[in-house]
Motif scaffolding. Structure first.
Motif, PDB file in Angstrom:
ATOM      1  N   GLY A  92      47.737  37.074  39.737  1.00 40.33           N
ATOM      2  CA  GLY A  92      47.437  36.441  40.835  1.00 40.33           C
ATOM      3  C   GLY A  92      45.768  36.631  40.751  1.00 40.33           C
ATOM      4  N   VAL A  93      44.943  35.749  41.406  1.00 37.44           N
ATOM      5  CA  VAL A  93      43.485  35.819  41.658  1.00 37.44           C
ATOM      6  C   VAL A  93      43.490  35.095  42.893  1.00 37.44           C
ATOM      7  N   ILE A  94      42.734  35.875  43.850  1.00 34.06           N
ATOM      8  CA  ILE A  94      42.292  35.323  45.224  1.00 34.06           C
ATOM      9  C   ILE A  94      40.609  34.823  44.941  1.00 34.06           C
ATOM     10  N   ALA A 113      40.964  42.622  36.684  1.00 32.71           N
ATOM     11  CA  ALA A 113      39.450  42.296  36.461  1.00 32.71           C
ATOM     12  C   ALA A 113      39.347  41.181  35.496  1.00 32.71           C
ATOM     13  N   ASP A 114      40.004  40.900  34.600  1.00 35.26           N
ATOM     14  CA  ASP A 114      40.013  39.915  33.654  1.00 35.26           C
ATOM     15  C   ASP A 114      40.088  38.395  34.484  1.00 35.26           C
ATOM     16  N   TYR A 115      41.242  38.359  35.071  1.00 34.67           N
ATOM     17  CA  TYR A 115      41.673  37.261  36.039  1.00 34.67           C
ATOM     18  C   TYR A 115      40.367  37.044  37.043  1.00 34.67           C
ATOM     19  N   ALA A 116      39.693  37.974  37.563  1.00 34.81           N
ATOM     20  CA  ALA A 116      38.663  37.703  38.463  1.00 34.81           C
ATOM     21  C   ALA A 116      37.403  37.223  37.651  1.00 34.81           C
ATOM     22  N   ARG A 117      37.163  37.723  36.421  1.00 37.49           N
ATOM     23  CA  ARG A 117      36.135  37.198  35.606  1.00 37.49           C
ATOM     24  C   ARG A 117      36.191  35.976  35.127  1.00 37.49           C
ATOM     25  N   TRP A 118      37.580  35.327  34.830  1.00 41.52           N
ATOM     26  CA  TRP A 118      37.737  34.064  34.382  1.00 41.52           C
ATOM     27  C   TRP A 118      37.662  33.128  35.806  1.00 41.52           C
ATOM     28  N   ALA A 119      37.905  33.419  36.889  1.00 37.66           N
ATOM     29  CA  ALA A 119      37.902  32.492  37.869  1.00 37.66           C
ATOM     30  C   ALA A 119      36.387  32.443  38.191  1.00 37.66           C
ATOM     31  N   LEU A 120      35.528  33.328  38.157  1.00 40.49           N
ATOM     32  CA  LEU A 120      34.287  33.460  38.346  1.00 40.49           C
ATOM     33  C   LEU A 120      33.218  32.705  37.315  1.00 40.49           C
ATOM     34  N   GLU A 121      34.071  32.212  36.167  1.00 38.69           N
ATOM     35  CA  GLU A 121      33.350  31.280  35.452  1.00 38.69           C
ATOM     36  C   GLU A 121      33.577  29.866  35.680  1.00 38.69           C
ATOM     37  N   VAL A 122      34.351  29.517  36.732  1.00 43.58           N
ATOM     38  CA  VAL A 122      34.567  28.109  37.145  1.00 43.58           C
ATOM     39  C   VAL A 122      33.244  27.517  38.233  1.00 43.58           C
ATOM     40  N   PRO A 123      32.491  26.675  37.680  1.00 40.89           N
ATOM     41  CA  PRO A 123      31.530  26.343  38.727  1.00 40.89           C
ATOM     42  C   PRO A 123      32.063  26.293  40.242  1.00 40.89           C
ATOM     43  N   LEU A 182      51.317  32.397  37.128  1.00 40.27           N
ATOM     44  CA  LEU A 182      49.967  32.519  37.525  1.00 40.27           C
ATOM     45  C   LEU A 182      49.666  32.000  39.163  1.00 40.27           C
ATOM     46  N   PHE A 183      49.201  32.954  39.861  1.00 38.50           N
ATOM     47  CA  PHE A 183      49.084  32.358  41.401  1.00 38.50           C
ATOM     48  C   PHE A 183      47.561  32.541  41.756  1.00 38.50           C
ATOM     49  N   VAL A 184      47.181  31.183  42.026  1.00 40.18           N
ATOM     50  CA  VAL A 184      45.561  31.200  42.389  1.00 40.18           C
ATOM     51  C   VAL A 184      45.693  30.949  43.844  1.00 40.18           C
ATOM     52  N   ILE A 185      45.005  31.980  44.670  1.00 38.56           N
ATOM     53  CA  ILE A 185      45.147  32.116  46.019  1.00 38.56           C
ATOM     54  C   ILE A 185      43.981  31.936  46.748  1.00 38.56           C
ATOM     55  N   ILE A 186      44.033  30.866  47.527  1.00 39.22           N
ATOM     56  CA  ILE A 186      42.918  30.850  48.637  1.00 39.22           C
ATOM     57  C   ILE A 186      43.160  31.550  49.928  1.00 39.22           C
ATOM     58  N   PRO A 187      42.436  32.668  50.226  1.00 38.75           N
ATOM     59  CA  PRO A 187      42.630  33.639  51.228  1.00 38.75           C
ATOM     60  C   PRO A 187      42.676  33.183  52.692  1.00 38.75           C
ATOM     61  N   ALA A 188      43.695  33.902  53.582  1.00 43.94           N
ATOM     62  CA  ALA A 188      43.887  33.646  54.801  1.00 43.94           C
ATOM     63  C   ALA A 188      42.395  34.141  55.572  1.00 43.94           C
ATOM     64  N   ALA A 200      35.796  36.430  43.613  1.00 47.54           N
ATOM     65  CA  ALA A 200      37.350  36.532  43.078  1.00 47.54           C
ATOM     66  C   ALA A 200      37.616  37.861  42.789  1.00 47.54           C
ATOM     67  N   TRP A 201      39.110  38.126  43.052  1.00 45.57           N
ATOM     68  CA  TRP A 201      39.566  39.394  43.010  1.00 45.57           C
ATOM     69  C   TRP A 201      40.978  39.189  42.219  1.00 45.57           C
ATOM     70  N   GLY A 202      41.401  39.941  41.232  1.00 45.34           N
ATOM     71  CA  GLY A 202      42.641  39.691  40.428  1.00 45.34           C
ATOM     72  C   GLY A 202      43.675  40.585  41.458  1.00 45.34           C
ATOM     73  N   VAL A 203      44.892  40.142  41.295  1.00 46.95           N
ATOM     74  CA  VAL A 203      45.819  40.904  42.021  1.00 46.95           C
ATOM     75  C   VAL A 203      47.026  41.213  41.128  1.00 46.95           C
ATOM     76  N   ARG A 204      47.587  42.117  41.195  1.00 55.88           N
ATOM     77  CA  ARG A 204      48.641  42.424  40.495  1.00 55.88           C
ATOM     78  C   ARG A 204      50.016  42.020  41.074  1.00 55.88           C
ATOM     79  N   ASN A 205      50.952  41.452  40.335  1.00 53.77           N
ATOM     80  CA  ASN A 205      52.242  40.943  40.772  1.00 53.77           C
ATOM     81  C   ASN A 205      52.401  40.377  42.073  1.00 53.77           C
ATOM     82  N   PRO A 206      51.791  39.302  42.498  1.00 48.18           N
ATOM     83  CA  PRO A 206      51.613  38.932  43.980  1.00 48.18           C
ATOM     84  C   PRO A 206      53.166  38.046  43.945  1.00 48.18           C
TER      85      PRO A 206
END
Length: 375
Positions: free
Chosen positions: A245-247, A217-227, A282-288, A232-238
């Motif tokens: 990771g964060v999608i 949830a922290d990774y999702a929150r940080w990603a959502l702070e970017v304009p 860290l993996f920042v993932i663009i979803p398929a 965003a969704w945090g991912v464990r051990n991608p």
């Protein structure tokens, strides 16, 4: 999406008017009993009573409006997820959040000219709609062709441009032809300043998931702070142990709302800041995207109802689409049926089956709404 109003009964205009009239009549009677007969004549009392109805209505309407303001606006500001404007900004600050500013769109443009000629940085180009862009860095014409990165002068989504759009030099550059075309990927990544609804979406995420020093949830929150990042969704051990990771999604981008590589890099840099991200890989993932194209008939078939149905389907996928998850077919039918003014509809495609789901096959796949076609 408008926040629900607090359902507290308030006096109607008629009730407030009647109450004001009663109080005015009591005031007149008291004045008649206490006043000096020489100072208050029967004609004075008659004239005063003739204006009671009008004065009472003015007072009643004013009180009714004041009560509505207290109920429908002031009371909502005490609840973080129902607040708005500067009150919402204060709640965001309370939880360590700030409203995201607008960001400028960027992209590649292709042009032509005399080999060896330099297209200087800060050269201005203009699109057909009047939007202006500046060249980020010097670009040299090689074999008659030049490629340059441009940035919109005005932040926001209005400067987005599709692949193949034509831009022209604002002022001539010797050795460079006037016309340019937008390269593959378009001019993308621009976003408007965060709206109240978007800020409340982030605030809900913060309230429902307390900071844990590196939880998904922290990774999702940080990603959502970017304009520009809207979901965003945090991912464990991608990528195995000690990885995080964060999608991410950027719904303001062209359909299906996938982030650009620049936005992905911005999220990576923001989270890797020592003030935030733990020392995980860290993996920042663009979803398929798993695209769902919808074809349907509606009754009555009007432009306004078509727009409302499309908006309802977009809202459905925004709310319920989660990476690696599914959406019931019945929810799509329900989203259409609950649109105000809809009498009947038929989904032609995809095939709707009772109890079935739109599904994904992997953790990084996401259901997205494609085209909505009305037959």
């Amino acid at each position: 999406m408008t926040a629900p109003q607090i359902n507290v009964p308030i006096p109607t205009v008629a009730d407030a008017t009647a109450n004001a009239a009663r109080l005015l009549q009591q005031s007149l009677a008291s004045a008649a009993q206490a006043a000096d007969p020489a100072a208050l004549t029967p004609r004075d009392l008659e004239l005063a009573r003739s204006n009671v109805a009008a004065l009472a209505f003015v007072l009643g309407a004013g009180l009714h409006g004041a009560y509505r303001y207290l109920r429908d606006f002031v009371a909502r500001q005490a609840i973080p997820t129902r607040s708005s404007g500067e009150f919402l900004d204060a709640w965001l600050a309370t939880y360590g959040l700030t409203r995201k500013p607008a960001s400028a769109a960027t992209g590649l443009v292709l042009g032509s000219g005399v080999t060896g000629t330099v297209l200087p940085a800060n050269t201005l180009l203009q699109g057909a709609t009047g939007q202006k862009y500046k060249v980020s860095a010097d670009a040299t014409v090689v074999a008659g062709a030049v490629q340059a990165t441009v940035v919109a002068l005005v932040p926001g989504t209005e400067a987005l441009a599709a692949e193949g759009a034509v831009l022209n030099l604002v002022s001539p550059v010797p050795g460079i032809n006037t016309g340019f075309t937008v390269a593959a990927g378009g001019i993308a990544g621009g976003s408007n300043a965060e709206s109240d609804d978007q800020a409340i979406y982030r605030l809900r995420q913060r309230l429902s998931a307390q900071p844990m020093g590196g939880s998904p949830a922290d990774y999702a929150r940080w990603a959502l702070e970017v304009p520009g990042i809207t979901r965003a969704w945090g991912v464990r051990n991608p990528g195995g142990p000690t990885t995080a990771g964060v999608i991410i999604m950027a719904d303001a981008n062209a359909s299906p709302g996938l982030p650009t590589s620049g936005q992905r890099d911005a999220v990576y840099a923001y989270i890797r800041d020592p003030l935030r991200g733990p020392p995980d890989e860290l993996f920042v993932i663009i979803p398929a995207p798993v695209v769902v194209n919808v074809s349907l008939t509606i009754s009555p078939d009007t432009p306004a109802l078509r727009a409302d149905v499309t908006a309802a389907l977009q809202d459905l996928f925004f709310r319920e689409a989660v990476p690696g998850s599914s959406i019931p077919h019945s929810h799509l039918v329900e989203a259409i049926a609950t649109v105000l003014g809809e009498y009947n509809h038929q989904v032609i495609s995809p095939t709707i089956t009772s109890g079935a789901f739109f599904t994904t096959a992997a953790y990084n796949e996401l259901l997205v709404l494609g085209s909505v076609t009305f037959v």
